[in-house]
Every structure is written in structure tokens, then in C-alpha cells.
Design an enzyme around this catalytic site. Structure first.
Site, short mmCIF file in Angstrom:
data_model
loop_
_atom_site.label_atom_id
_atom_site.label_comp_id
_atom_site.label_asym_id
_atom_site.label_seq_id
_atom_site.Cartn_x
_atom_site.Cartn_y
_atom_site.Cartn_z
CG ASP A 62 -1.81 1.09 1.43
OD1 ASP A 62 -1.78 2.01 0.59
OD2 ASP A 62 -2.59 1.07 2.40
CG PHE A 84 -1.44 4.46 -12.92
CD1 PHE A 84 -2.10 5.06 -13.97
CD2 PHE A 84 -0.16 3.95 -13.13
CE1 PHE A 84 -1.50 5.17 -15.22
CE2 PHE A 84 0.44 4.05 -14.38
CZ PHE A 84 -0.23 4.66 -15.42
CB SER A 128 -9.69 13.04 -13.24
OG SER A 128 -11.03 13.09 -13.63
CE1 TYR A 153 -11.27 9.92 -8.86
CE2 TYR A 153 -12.87 11.26 -10.04
CZ TYR A 153 -11.73 10.50 -10.04
OH TYR A 153 -11.03 10.31 -11.20
CE LYS A 157 -7.72 11.03 -9.43
NZ LYS A 157 -6.53 10.20 -9.40
CG PHE A 182 -11.46 14.41 -21.06
CD1 PHE A 182 -10.18 14.92 -20.86
CD2 PHE A 182 -12.52 15.29 -21.04
CE1 PHE A 182 -9.97 16.30 -20.65
CE2 PHE A 182 -12.32 16.66 -20.84
CZ PHE A 182 -11.05 17.15 -20.65
CG ASN A 183 -15.77 10.03 -19.29
OD1 ASN A 183 -15.47 11.21 -19.19
ND2 ASN A 183 -16.76 9.49 -18.59
CG LEU A 204 -22.10 4.54 -20.47
CD1 LEU A 204 -23.57 4.35 -20.06
CD2 LEU A 204 -21.98 5.68 -21.48
NE ARG A 235 -19.55 12.64 -18.26
CZ ARG A 235 -20.59 13.46 -18.08
NH1 ARG A 235 -20.98 14.27 -19.04
NH2 ARG A 235 -21.23 13.48 -16.93
NE ARG A 297 -23.82 9.37 -12.48
CZ ARG A 297 -22.81 8.67 -12.98
NH1 ARG A 297 -22.73 7.37 -12.76
NH2 ARG A 297 -21.88 9.24 -13.70
N GLY A 299 -25.01 15.19 -9.50
CA GLY A 299 -23.58 15.49 -9.66
C GLY A 299 -23.08 15.35 -11.09
C1 UD1 Z 1 -16.50 10.48 -13.60
C2 UD1 Z 1 -15.47 11.56 -13.54
C3 UD1 Z 1 -14.16 11.09 -14.11
C4 UD1 Z 1 -13.72 9.86 -13.41
C5 UD1 Z 1 -14.77 8.81 -13.53
C6 UD1 Z 1 -14.30 7.64 -12.67
C7 UD1 Z 1 -16.38 13.76 -13.70
C8 UD1 Z 1 -16.76 14.86 -14.64
N1 UD1 Z 1 -15.92 12.69 -14.30
O1 UD1 Z 1 -16.83 10.32 -14.95
O2 UD1 Z 1 -13.21 12.09 -13.93
O3 UD1 Z 1 -12.53 9.42 -13.95
O4 UD1 Z 1 -16.01 9.29 -13.03
O5 UD1 Z 1 -15.29 6.87 -12.19
O6 UD1 Z 1 -16.47 13.85 -12.51
N2 UD1 Z 1 -24.29 6.83 -17.19
C9 UD1 Z 1 -25.55 6.31 -17.41
N3 UD1 Z 1 -25.87 5.12 -16.85
C10 UD1 Z 1 -25.00 4.40 -16.08
C11 UD1 Z 1 -23.70 4.94 -15.87
C12 UD1 Z 1 -23.39 6.15 -16.44
O7 UD1 Z 1 -26.38 6.92 -18.10
O8 UD1 Z 1 -25.36 3.33 -15.58
C13 UD1 Z 1 -23.94 8.12 -17.81
C14 UD1 Z 1 -23.62 9.17 -16.78
O9 UD1 Z 1 -24.76 9.85 -16.38
C15 UD1 Z 1 -22.65 10.04 -17.56
C16 UD1 Z 1 -21.96 9.08 -18.52
O10 UD1 Z 1 -22.77 7.93 -18.56
O11 UD1 Z 1 -23.36 10.98 -18.29
C17 UD1 Z 1 -20.56 8.69 -18.07
O12 UD1 Z 1 -20.64 8.29 -16.71
P1 UD1 Z 1 -19.43 7.57 -15.94
O13 UD1 Z 1 -18.91 6.46 -16.77
O14 UD1 Z 1 -19.90 7.26 -14.57
O15 UD1 Z 1 -18.28 8.66 -15.93
P2 UD1 Z 1 -18.31 10.19 -15.46
O16 UD1 Z 1 -19.27 10.40 -14.37
O17 UD1 Z 1 -18.42 11.01 -16.70
#
Ligand code: UD1
Length: 341
Positions: A62, A84, A128, A153, A157, A182-183, A204, A235, A297, A299
Site C-alpha cells: 500500500d 495511478f 482527471s 473524489y 484530484k 477524460f472518460n 457507463l 462525454r 444522476r 452530480g
Molecule cells: C466520472 C469523472 C471522471 C472519473 C470517472 C471515474 C467527472 C466529470 N468525471 O466520470 O473524472 O474518472 O467518473 O469513475 O467527474 N451513465 C448512465 N448510466 C450508467 C452509468 C453512467 O447513463 O449506468 C452516464 C452518466 O450519467 C454520464 C456518462 O454515462 O453521463 C458517463 O458516466 P461515468 O462512466 O460514470 O463517468 P463520469 O461520471 O463522466
């Protein structure tokens, strides 16, 4: 050829760390991985070994344990470090803020202290796009101000970047690059490494692949009433292999870069909506996805995508993979994990 530079990867058994480990080994860098496997599994280390056909120099431990870190730094001659290791769930950070502050800030402080003690001066940080909060203008570039973090979180960062900047200001020998992801999506094309979410995924793409695999009943698209092309959030989805390659470029460039603290956006520069991703997944895999539209959702940011021009100009890096490739690789990895033929 061997570049004879040992690079320490904290969290090297994690999603982005493991893909970066593969890229570095394939480009003849010597690496050392530190990971406590609290959010990953030993099979990812095996996956790295199987892809590269090399044994990985791995220490289980750790980064919050300073004695452990000291021991690793004494044993290995480390030239630079890519950090990381961190917790990354937005939802979990809201429920357990202290866990997030303690782990993500504690490990950062420990590592910087150990680096000072052992006179290591090159540090690359997994940051991030969350540091920007809800930006005013799109695409977002590195000069955009930090708005209020949307989650603990995100706050960790932002704080880690501040800690790094202050430490650079106090130590003329130290050079730091913060890479603002980004994502990240996708998996290695070999299907030997990929993301291993703990419990129900909050991101997602793992939710999509688990739904397609029958592990989850239904995907909920969080909101279709945003001010975007189809009403779902936008995204910038970046392939994990492309992202891994950016770290290699950062390692290669860190000495040459003029600034001692530099930040880079790592994204494609393109925004895609959640519903476009769902449709693309169905198109490339041929699997029909069970999904419904749900409430927004808490936030979530409406729209965020990168201006990646600085990374292109200074690191000589840009994304290459298409979102279709990433989704197909993510699906192949999910099938492998679930033993689906
Ligand atoms: C967030 C953080 C990113 C971080 C990541 C790690 C922000 C802006 N971004 O990304 O920096 O690295 O988390 O976990 O804070 N969605 C759905 N259904 C689902 C899941 C997601 O519709 O079941 C949508 C969300 O509403 C969002 C998009 O998919 O619009 C992406 O979501 P997610 O993959 O959770 O990533 P972020 O929230 O963008």
C-alpha cells in the site's frame, strides 16, 4: 535495446496502470509495479506477463505504508514514477469522503516524501477532467479554472494537483506532469487485461457490457432532457490503449519539457452522448441492449470534452482508436471474464 530506466507504477495492476505497463514493456522500458490489489486482482499481473511474455517485477503493498515504500525504493533503482494508485468511484467518495481523502491524499504525500528522500525527480500523475468541475466553455483546455469539485473524489484530484505544484515550487529538481484523463473506455485487444469493477459498476461502459452479459438486468440512461443532441449527457470517451500510450510519451518527454509542472488533457477532442454509445455498442457487437431512460444522476455534468491540442503539440500524442473498437474490446473482455463464448 533496453532504455535502462526503471519506472515505478503505483496501481500498476489497475485498469489504466496495467495497460500502461504493457505499453512501457513493449517499448523496452523496465518497470516495477506496486499495488495492494485492494481494487484489482493478481490475474491482471498475469495478463501483463502473458501479453508481454515477460515476468513483472511486482510488489504487493500500500502506498500509504511509508515503510513499505521505503523498502521498494531501497531495493530498486527507480528513475521515475507514474502514480495511478487511487480510489476512483465518484459515488463511493460521496458516501465515504474520509476514506477518499485519507487514501488519495495520504499516498500522494507519502510518495512525494519518499521521492525526496531517495532523490527521485520525475513524477507523472493520473489526474482527471473532474478537476475542472462544470466548465464554462467547451472544449475545455488546460487553462480552464478549477470550479468547485462535484465530489470528494474530484476534490482529491484537485488537491493532489495543488500538492504537486507546491512541491515543485519547493524543489528545483522536481519535474511533474499531471495527465487529466477524460472518460477511459475499452480493454486490451488480447482480452487478457481490462477493467475489473468491484460490485455493480458505476461507470457507463462496464455497466453496458455487464448488462449485455446478463449480469445486470437493465442499463438506466441517466437523463434525456439535457441540452445536447439527443438529451443525454456528452462525454469524451478515450480508448485505454491510446491513454496508455500518452504515458509513454510523457515519460519520454518529461526531461525535455520546459515547465517543471505541466498539465495535459488526454481526450479525443470529440464529445459523444450516452445514447450514441449505447447504439454504437449494439451496432459493433450485434447484441441488443436492455435499457431504459431514467432520472438525471446527481452530480453529473451535462457536457464535457477535451481540447487535446497541448498533448499533441508537446507530447506528440493523439488518439487513434475509434469508439467502436473500444466498445468491441470492452465486450470481448467482459465475455472472457464471464466465460461467454
Ligand atoms: C466520472 C469523472 C471522471 C472519473 C470517472 C471515474 C467527472 C466529470 N468525471 O466520470 O473524472 O474518472 O467518473 O469513475 O467527474 N451513465 C448512465 N448510466 C450508467 C452509468 C453512467 O447513463 O449506468 C452516464 C452518466 O450519467 C454520464 C456518462 O454515462 O453521463 C458517463 O458516466 P461515468 O462512466 O460514470 O463517468 P463520469 O461520471 O463522466
Amino acid at each position: 535495446m533496453n532504455n535502462s530506466k526503471k519506472i515505478l507504477l503505483t496501481g500498476g495492476a489497475g485498469y489504466i496502470g496495467s495497460h500502461t505497463a504493457v505499453e512501457l514493456i513493449q517499448q523496452n522500458f523496465e518497470i516495477v509495479i506496486v499495488d495492494d490489489l485492494s481494487r484489482s486482482e493478481a490475474r491482471i499481473i498475469e495478463g501483463i506477463e502473458n501479453i508481454t511474455n515477460q515476468r513483472v517485477n511486482f510488489y504487493k503493498g500500500d502506498c500509504n505504508d511509508s515503510l513499505f515504500l521505503d523498502n521498494v525504493f531501497k531495493k530498486e533503482s527507480i528513475d521515475s514514477l507514474i502514480h495511478f494508485a487511487a480510489y476512483k468511484s465518484v459515488n463511493e467518495s460521496v458516501d465515504e469522503p474520509l476514506l477518499y481523502y485519507q487514501n488519495n491524499l495520504g499516498s500522494m504525500i507519502n510518495l512525494l516524501s519518499a521521492m525526496k528522500k531517495h532523490q527521485m525527480n520525475k513524477f507523472i500523475f493520473s489526474s482527471s477532467c473532474t478537476v475542472y468541475g462544470q466548465p464554462d466553455a467547451m472544449p475545455v483546455d488546460e487553462n480552464a479554472p478549477f470550479k468547485k469539485a462535484e465530489s470528494p473524489y474530484g476534490a482529491t484530484k484537485q488537491m493532489c494537483e495543488r500538492i504537486l505544484e507546491d512541491t515543485v515550487n519547493s524543489n528545483r529538481n522536481l519535474k511533474v506532469i499531471s495527465l487529466r484523463y477524460f472518460n477511459p473506455v475499452g480493454a486490451h485487444p488480447s482480452s487478457l487485461i481490462g477493467e475489473l469493477p468491484i460490485g455493480a459498476p458505476t461507470n457507463l461502459v462496464p455497466y453496458i457490457t455487464q448488462t449485455a452479459a446478463g449480469v445486470r438486468e437493465k442499463l438506466t440512461v441517466f437523463g434525456d432532457d439535457y441540452d445536447t443532441a439527443d438529451g443525454s449527457c456528452v462525454r469524451d470517451f478515450i480508448d485505454v490503449d491510446d491513454l496508455a500510450k500518452a504515458h509513454v510519451q510523457a515519460i519520454k518527454s518529461i526531461e525535455k519539457i520546459s515547465g517543471r509542472y505541466e498539465t495535459f488533457n488526454l481526450g479525443t477532442g470529440r464529445g459523444e452522448t450516452v445514447l450514441q454509445i449505447v447504439k454504437k455498442f449494439e451496432e459493433v457487437t450485434g447484441v441488443k441492449l436492455n435499457y431504459q431512460i431514467g432520472a438525471r444522476r446527481a452530480g453529473d455534468i451535462e457536457k464535457i470534452f477535451a481540447n487535446p491540442a497541448k498533448a499533441k503539440e508537446i507530447l506528440g500524442w493523439q488518439t487513434k482508436k475509434s469508439i467502436g473498437d473500444s466498445l468491441l474490446n470492452a465486450w470481448n473482455w467482459e465475455k472472457k471474464v464471464r466465460n461467454i463464448l
